[in-house]
Design a protein around this motif. Sequence first.
Motif, PDB file in Angstrom:
ATOM      1  N   ALA A  21       0.833  -1.202   0.000  1.00 11.59           N
ATOM      2  CA  ALA A  21       0.000   0.000   0.000  1.00 11.59           C
ATOM      3  C   ALA A  21       0.874   1.260   0.000  1.00 11.59           C
ATOM      4  O   ALA A  21       0.591   2.224  -0.708  1.00 11.59           O
ATOM      5  CB  ALA A  21      -0.925   0.000   1.213  1.00 11.59           C
ATOM      6  N   GLY A  22       1.938   1.261   0.785  1.00 11.45           N
ATOM      7  CA  GLY A  22       2.850   2.413   0.813  1.00 11.45           C
ATOM      8  C   GLY A  22       3.530   2.634  -0.524  1.00 11.45           C
ATOM      9  O   GLY A  22       3.669   3.765  -0.991  1.00 11.45           O
ATOM     10  N   THR A  23       3.937   1.554  -1.164  1.00 12.86           N
ATOM     11  CA  THR A  23       4.568   1.662  -2.476  1.00 12.86           C
ATOM     12  C   THR A  23       3.582   2.219  -3.490  1.00 12.86           C
ATOM     13  O   THR A  23       3.932   3.077  -4.304  1.00 12.86           O
ATOM     14  CB  THR A  23       5.078   0.289  -2.932  1.00 12.86           C
ATOM     15  OG1 THR A  23       5.992  -0.217  -1.962  1.00 12.86           O
ATOM     16  CG2 THR A  23       5.765   0.377  -4.279  1.00 12.86           C
ATOM     17  N   GLY A  24       2.350   1.753  -3.428  1.00  7.16           N
ATOM     18  CA  GLY A  24       1.327   2.253  -4.349  1.00  7.16           C
ATOM     19  C   GLY A  24       1.039   3.724  -4.139  1.00  7.16           C
ATOM     20  O   GLY A  24       0.937   4.497  -5.084  1.00  7.16           O
ATOM     21  N   LEU A  25       0.935   4.147  -2.884  1.00  9.66           N
ATOM     22  CA  LEU A  25       0.690   5.558  -2.583  1.00  9.66           C
ATOM     23  C   LEU A  25       1.858   6.432  -3.025  1.00  9.66           C
ATOM     24  O   LEU A  25       1.660   7.531  -3.547  1.00  9.66           O
ATOM     25  CB  LEU A  25       0.429   5.746  -1.093  1.00  9.66           C
ATOM     26  CG  LEU A  25      -0.937   5.286  -0.600  1.00  9.66           C
ATOM     27  CD1 LEU A  25      -1.021   5.397   0.915  1.00  9.66           C
ATOM     28  CD2 LEU A  25      -2.041   6.100  -1.249  1.00  9.66           C
ATOM     29  N   ALA A  26       3.082   5.952  -2.832  1.00 11.12           N
ATOM     30  CA  ALA A  26       4.257   6.724  -3.265  1.00 11.12           C
ATOM     31  C   ALA A  26       4.280   6.871  -4.780  1.00 11.12           C
ATOM     32  O   ALA A  26       4.611   7.938  -5.303  1.00 11.12           O
ATOM     33  CB  ALA A  26       5.536   6.052  -2.775  1.00 11.12           C
ATOM     34  N   ALA A  27       3.902   5.826  -5.491  1.00 16.42           N
ATOM     35  CA  ALA A  27       3.872   5.902  -6.955  1.00 16.42           C
ATOM     36  C   ALA A  27       2.815   6.897  -7.417  1.00 16.42           C
ATOM     37  O   ALA A  27       3.063   7.710  -8.324  1.00 16.42           O
ATOM     38  CB  ALA A  27       3.598   4.519  -7.546  1.00 16.42           C
ATOM     39  N   VAL A  28       1.637   6.873  -6.809  1.00 13.79           N
ATOM     40  CA  VAL A  28       0.575   7.806  -7.182  1.00 13.79           C
ATOM     41  C   VAL A  28       0.995   9.242  -6.867  1.00 13.79           C
ATOM     42  O   VAL A  28       0.795  10.157  -7.672  1.00 13.79           O
ATOM     43  CB  VAL A  28      -0.741   7.435  -6.467  1.00 13.79           C
ATOM     44  CG1 VAL A  28      -1.781   8.522  -6.610  1.00 13.79           C
ATOM     45  CG2 VAL A  28      -1.274   6.122  -7.005  1.00 13.79           C
ATOM     46  N   ALA A  29       1.616   9.466  -5.714  1.00  9.92           N
ATOM     47  CA  ALA A  29       2.067  10.812  -5.348  1.00  9.92           C
ATOM     48  C   ALA A  29       3.146  11.309  -6.305  1.00  9.92           C
ATOM     49  O   ALA A  29       3.162  12.481  -6.692  1.00  9.92           O
ATOM     50  CB  ALA A  29       2.591  10.819  -3.916  1.00  9.92           C
ATOM     51  N   GLY A  30       4.049  10.430  -6.711  1.00 14.75           N
ATOM     52  CA  GLY A  30       5.096  10.818  -7.658  1.00 14.75           C
ATOM     53  C   GLY A  30       4.517  11.196  -9.013  1.00 14.75           C
ATOM     54  O   GLY A  30       4.931  12.183  -9.625  1.00 14.75           O
ATOM     55  N   LEU A  31       3.556  10.422  -9.493  1.00 13.61           N
ATOM     56  CA  LEU A  31       2.920  10.742 -10.766  1.00 13.61           C
ATOM     57  C   LEU A  31       2.147  12.052 -10.690  1.00 13.61           C
ATOM     58  O   LEU A  31       2.181  12.862 -11.620  1.00 13.61           O
ATOM     59  CB  LEU A  31       1.987   9.610 -11.192  1.00 13.61           C
ATOM     60  CG  LEU A  31       2.664   8.315 -11.650  1.00 13.61           C
ATOM     61  CD1 LEU A  31       1.634   7.228 -11.878  1.00 13.61           C
ATOM     62  CD2 LEU A  31       3.455   8.571 -12.912  1.00 13.61           C
ATOM     63  N   ALA A  32       1.467  12.285  -9.563  1.00 14.69           N
ATOM     64  CA  ALA A  32       0.703  13.522  -9.413  1.00 14.69           C
ATOM     65  C   ALA A  32       1.623  14.734  -9.378  1.00 14.69           C
ATOM     66  O   ALA A  32       1.354  15.753 -10.016  1.00 14.69           O
ATOM     67  CB  ALA A  32      -0.144  13.459  -8.140  1.00 14.69           C
ATOM     68  N   SER A  33       2.745  14.648  -8.655  1.00 18.05           N
ATOM     69  CA  SER A  33       3.663  15.790  -8.596  1.00 18.05           C
ATOM     70  C   SER A  33       4.337  16.025  -9.936  1.00 18.05           C
ATOM     71  O   SER A  33       4.558  17.168 -10.326  1.00 18.05           O
ATOM     72  CB  SER A  33       4.703  15.590  -7.492  1.00 18.05           C
ATOM     73  OG  SER A  33       5.512  14.472  -7.779  1.00 18.05           O
ATOM     74  N   ALA A  34       4.637  14.975 -10.679  1.00 16.30           N
ATOM     75  CA  ALA A  34       5.218  15.141 -12.014  1.00 16.30           C
ATOM     76  C   ALA A  34       4.223  15.812 -12.948  1.00 16.30           C
ATOM     77  O   ALA A  34       4.598  16.652 -13.765  1.00 16.30           O
ATOM     78  CB  ALA A  34       5.657  13.791 -12.567  1.00 16.30           C
ATOM     79  N   ALA A  35       2.956  15.462 -12.823  1.00 13.20           N
ATOM     80  CA  ALA A  35       1.936  16.082 -13.663  1.00 13.20           C
ATOM     81  C   ALA A  35       1.779  17.560 -13.335  1.00 13.20           C
ATOM     82  O   ALA A  35       1.634  18.394 -14.223  1.00 13.20           O
ATOM     83  CB  ALA A  35       0.605  15.351 -13.485  1.00 13.20           C
ATOM     84  N   VAL A  36       1.830  17.918 -12.055  1.00 12.19           N
ATOM     85  CA  VAL A  36       1.712  19.326 -11.660  1.00 12.19           C
ATOM     86  C   VAL A  36       2.908  20.121 -12.159  1.00 12.19           C
ATOM     87  O   VAL A  36       2.767  21.233 -12.664  1.00 12.19           O
ATOM     88  CB  VAL A  36       1.566  19.452 -10.128  1.00 12.19           C
ATOM     89  CG1 VAL A  36       1.737  20.878  -9.677  1.00 12.19           C
ATOM     90  CG2 VAL A  36       0.217  18.913  -9.697  1.00 12.19           C
ATOM     91  N   LEU A  37       4.105  19.568 -12.044  1.00  9.94           N
ATOM     92  CA  LEU A  37       5.298  20.278 -12.497  1.00  9.94           C
ATOM     93  C   LEU A  37       5.346  20.407 -14.009  1.00  9.94           C
ATOM     94  O   LEU A  37       5.968  21.327 -14.541  1.00  9.94           O
ATOM     95  CB  LEU A  37       6.560  19.580 -11.993  1.00  9.94           C
ATOM     96  CG  LEU A  37       6.813  19.706 -10.493  1.00  9.94           C
ATOM     97  CD1 LEU A  37       8.028  18.887 -10.101  1.00  9.94           C
ATOM     98  CD2 LEU A  37       7.007  21.140 -10.090  1.00  9.94           C
TER      99      LEU A  37
END
Length: 194
Positions: free
Chosen positions: A42-58
């Motif tokens: 679950a932690g790995t999945g959340l980290a992946a989603v957060a990384g994709l979201a921050s990359a999209a914002v940037l």
Amino acid sequence: MSQSPDGRPRGRHARPPSEFEIRWTRLAAWPRRSWRHRLAAAGTGLAAVAGLASAAVLALPGGGPDPAGSGAAIAVRSAAPPSPQGSAGAVGDPDEVIDAVPYFETRDPGKRVVKHVTNVRRSGSFVRVYTDLREEDENSRPAVDLCEWTTQFLRDAGDDRPRVFVHGESDGNGSVVLANKQSDKDDCEVAETR
């Protein structure tokens, strides 16, 4: 022939399971795993989603951090020369400073110096200008001009401590430094190395 629990034939001539079958079997075993495995997944999945979201914002225009700390910096930046940090194209190399050569061309309309530039790249806190000049062109007028122009280009973009290296080609020594600015007191000329 014996009956196996998963329905696949077993024995010497049986086909080994595919990578997909192995992963599917492991996924099906999910409920039997311990709470630590579930928490890690679950932690790995959340980290992946957060990384994709921050990359999209940037990736959005204006999505990066505002170095001046206010929205007023956007208006100032649009009047200034193109930024060497944020100018890399979406499909290009992020370290390539693509707005530098057009800036150099404003300083050199006849392209006597600019024609020697092969690449301009950011390397950490430095900007490196690669040229087709030879090793013998150390401290030459074109090399020093490129160093000074790059320094001014960075200052115009808001860099208060510009660091620049102008490189030339060498037969066996890689990209030699023809001119550089390593400190605020430096004048873009390299010291005698011979």
